[in-house]
Write a protein that holds these residues in place. Structure first.
Motif, PDB file in Angstrom:
ATOM      1  N   SER A  87       3.520  -4.968   1.526  1.00  0.00           N
ATOM      2  CA  SER A  87       4.688  -4.114   1.723  1.00  0.00           C
ATOM      3  C   SER A  87       4.925  -3.251   0.496  1.00  0.00           C
ATOM      4  O   SER A  87       4.273  -3.415  -0.541  1.00  0.00           O
ATOM      5  N   ASP A  88       5.910  -2.347   0.622  1.00  0.00           N
ATOM      6  CA  ASP A  88       6.353  -1.578  -0.539  1.00  0.00           C
ATOM      7  C   ASP A  88       7.728  -2.050  -1.019  1.00  0.00           C
ATOM      8  O   ASP A  88       8.383  -1.381  -1.807  1.00  0.00           O
ATOM      9  N   TYR A  89       8.171  -3.209  -0.529  1.00  0.00           N
ATOM     10  CA  TYR A  89       9.508  -3.692  -0.853  1.00  0.00           C
ATOM     11  C   TYR A  89       9.681  -4.019  -2.331  1.00  0.00           C
ATOM     12  O   TYR A  89      10.736  -3.762  -2.920  1.00  0.00           O
ATOM     13  N   CYS A  90       8.667  -4.618  -2.928  1.00  0.00           N
ATOM     14  CA  CYS A  90       8.812  -5.131  -4.295  1.00  0.00           C
ATOM     15  C   CYS A  90       9.015  -4.027  -5.332  1.00  0.00           C
ATOM     16  O   CYS A  90       9.634  -4.254  -6.383  1.00  0.00           O
ATOM     17  N   GLY A  91       8.521  -2.840  -5.053  1.00  0.00           N
ATOM     18  CA  GLY A  91       8.627  -1.755  -6.018  1.00  0.00           C
ATOM     19  C   GLY A  91      10.040  -1.278  -6.262  1.00  0.00           C
ATOM     20  O   GLY A  91      10.336  -0.663  -7.292  1.00  0.00           O
ATOM     21  N   ASN A  92      10.950  -1.564  -5.336  1.00  0.00           N
ATOM     22  CA  ASN A  92      12.338  -1.117  -5.469  1.00  0.00           C
ATOM     23  C   ASN A  92      13.293  -2.301  -5.536  1.00  0.00           C
ATOM     24  O   ASN A  92      14.428  -2.214  -5.060  1.00  0.00           O
ATOM     25  N   CYS A 129      13.306  -7.119  -0.158  1.00  0.00           N
ATOM     26  CA  CYS A 129      12.572  -7.416   1.078  1.00  0.00           C
ATOM     27  C   CYS A 129      13.515  -7.980   2.135  1.00  0.00           C
ATOM     28  O   CYS A 129      13.515  -7.540   3.292  1.00  0.00           O
ATOM     29  N   ASN A 150       4.235  -8.289  -2.046  1.00  0.00           N
ATOM     30  CA  ASN A 150       3.871  -7.089  -2.794  1.00  0.00           C
ATOM     31  C   ASN A 150       2.582  -6.475  -2.249  1.00  0.00           C
ATOM     32  O   ASN A 150       2.428  -5.254  -2.217  1.00  0.00           O
ATOM     33  N   LYS A 156      -1.416   0.973   1.744  1.00  0.00           N
ATOM     34  CA  LYS A 156      -1.676   1.783   0.549  1.00  0.00           C
ATOM     35  C   LYS A 156      -1.777   3.261   0.916  1.00  0.00           C
ATOM     36  O   LYS A 156      -2.329   3.617   1.958  1.00  0.00           O
ATOM     37  N   LYS A 164      -0.278   7.231   1.669  1.00  0.00           N
ATOM     38  CA  LYS A 164       0.703   7.769   2.608  1.00  0.00           C
ATOM     39  C   LYS A 164       0.176   7.588   4.024  1.00  0.00           C
ATOM     40  O   LYS A 164      -0.835   8.158   4.398  1.00  0.00           O
ATOM     41  N   ILE A 183       6.808  -1.466   5.630  1.00  0.00           N
ATOM     42  CA  ILE A 183       7.136  -0.267   4.865  1.00  0.00           C
ATOM     43  C   ILE A 183       8.626   0.018   4.995  1.00  0.00           C
ATOM     44  O   ILE A 183       9.186  -0.002   6.109  1.00  0.00           O
ATOM     45  N   THR A 184       9.276   0.304   3.889  1.00  0.00           N
ATOM     46  CA  THR A 184      10.700   0.624   3.883  1.00  0.00           C
ATOM     47  C   THR A 184      10.997   1.794   4.820  1.00  0.00           C
ATOM     48  O   THR A 184      10.325   2.826   4.779  1.00  0.00           O
TER      49      THR A 184
END
Length: 503
Positions: A430-435, A345, A427, A181, A183, A251-252
């Protein structure tokens, strides 16, 4: 009687047992290192795996020569032809080899017809010998990693005082599972530019007609003992202080986060486990590092790595054929070509593997292995892919990790429940699901995430077996509350997806 030493490609260490046995006679002891093209074609190995291994072998041959060993470096179609020529030229009566860690390679050696004696010297590249692990295992009713890890801490005096753990706890896992969560400022990754030897290997592999997986350039892995020590020092200085909290995060665009990137070097013999562990422990005492970070890292080497090796040699040979869920599905096509999936993902992780031959442990377990498990892929097919795809992959690593831990195909020898999850876990961590084009909240419908409908389909298909696993009863309760029409749609989505993606 003349003795010669065959150094295998994952035994690139001056202190390895076969070399040790002849150290006093090295100026008169022939050594051979062999690149076998036939062996390299057993699987569609990642091109960077071939570059890494062959370049490291060539660098090690040069290192051996510089210290007085009589080294023959052979590039051959097969091992036997190269060995027979070397034995004849050097009038060798006995070939000494440090015992391979991979069981299939031991069988290969046993099948060789060399016309002289072959002497396998016990492997000394692990802290626990095969015999010591078997003695420990035979004395116990359960083979839990936690029990083994604690015994290892005491045995090798790591983060203990008077046989009790420093900090009052053996395990700080709960502090090491923070989601990514905000930066995060991640450390810079240390890579290497190819030298002349490595560039030569790259060009040779480019010219081969049979290599088919992964991108060969840019190649940034280290290939020597010196490179490996530099990587370890960089990790201890730049990454270890904050390694713990986010070791499970994804993280992407971040291939390694705080992970060490030393597994390829450990598995080749360019680093030894004890020097890695002692470096981390020394940094803890000298720099007052957070114990959860240091303990979490040491657990991976002293605990998990040693445990995997011990289990691999402890179980019967047919363990690799285990299939508790009776899964026999094909591997989804996109595992070999990431552009074929629109699941963000999987696309992110598989694209990373194509480019580097690497993904960290949670990407492997909770994205790649998890998805294969809930889809119903044959454990042997996904294990074979792991062996081909990763630069640090060997039989001893992947058989217990994928067959046992990742696919739960052994029915619980390595773990108490399957590592299966829906998109909710992805979710969170990771930050994968947001994109992604799919909705991680939906289990049915046009936008339903395949991780969701396959997770519930997996539980539905195997609920009778899963009932026997006490830790899974809670999620089975959720399954039983789903409406019949919802279950039917989940089943239909799963069938349709397999038909379109697993040919």
């Amino acid at each position: 009687m003349r003795t010669g030493i065959w150094v295998l490609g994952d035994q690139l260490w001056m202190g390895q047992a076969a070399l040790n046995s002849c150290e006093h006679e090295k100026i008169n002891t022939p050594v051979i290192i062999i690149e076998s093209h036939n062996y390299a074609q057993k699987r569609p190995y990642h091109r960077q795996k071939l570059v890494l291994v062959w370049s490291a072998m060539r660098h090690f041959a040069a290192e051996l020569r510089s210290t007085g060993w009589l080294v023959t470096y052979s590039i051959s179609d097969d091992f036997e032809t190269a060995l027979l020529n070397w034995i004849k030229e050097n009038r060798i009566d006995e070939v000494r080899i440090m015992s391979p860690n991979d069981r299939p390679f031991t069988q290969l050696i046993n099948n060789l017809q060399l016309g002289c004696s072959i002497n396998l010297i016990p492997n000394n590249h692990f802290l626990w010998s095969v015999t010591e692990f078997k003695e420990w295992a035979n004395s116990r009713k359960r083979l839990l990693l936690e029990d083994f890890y604690r015994e290892g801490r005491k045995r090798f005096n790591i983060l203990v005082e008077e046989n009790k753990p420093i900090g009052g706890k053996w395990n700080f896992d709960q502090q090491n599972r923070q989601p990514p969560k905000g930066k995060l400022k991640t450390p810079q990754v240390l890579w290497f530019e190819p030298d002349e030897i490595t560039n030569s290997v790259i060009e040779e592999i480019k010219a081969l007609s049979w290599t088919s997986y992964g991108e060969i350039e840019p190649f940034k892995w280290g290939v020597s003992r010196s490179n490996a020590k530099t990587i370890l020092e960089h990790f201890i200085r730049q990454c270890l202080p904050t390694f713990g909290p986010y070791q499970d995060a994804m993280i992407t665009g971040e291939n390694s986060l705080w992970h060490s990137l030393i597994s390829p070097y450990l598995n080749l013999g360019l680093l030894t486990p004890i020097e890695v562990i002692e470096a981390a422990q020394l940094a803890y005492f000298e720099n007052n590092l957070d114990l959860n970070s240091v303990e979490g890292f040491i657990r991976q080497v002293l605990g998990w790595r040693e445990y995997m090796n011990g289990i691999y040699h402890y179980v019967d040979e047919d363990y690799r054929e285990s299939n508790w869920f009776n899964h026999n599905g094909s591997l989804p096509n996109f595992y070999w070509q990431s552009s074929q999936t629109d699941m963000n993902c999987l696309h992110q992780v598989l694209n990373q593997v194509e480019k580097t031959g690497y993904a960290h442990h949670i990407q492997r377990l909770m994205v790649l292995s998890n998805f294969a498990l809930i889809v119903g892929v044959s454990p042997q097919k996904i294990e074979s892919w792991f062996q081909a795809a990763f630069v640090d992959a060997y039989d001893w690593v992947m058989v217990p990790n994928v067959i046992g831990m990742g696919q739960f195909a052994d029915g619980g020898i390595l773990g108490s429940k399957p590592y299966a999850s829906s998109a909710n876990y992805l979710n969170k961590m990771s930050d994968y699901c947001g994109n992604c084009v799919y909705d991680y909240k939906q289990k049915i419908g046009e936008k339903a995430c395949p991780f969701n409908f396959f997770y519930w389909d997996f539980l539905d298909r195997h609920q009778e077996q899963i009932k026997s696993l006490g830790r899974m009863n809670f999620v089975l309760g959720h399954l039983n509350r789903l409406k019949a029409e919802e279950i039917n749609e989940i089943r239909a989505l799963a069938v349709n997806w397999r038909e379109n993606n697993c040919r």
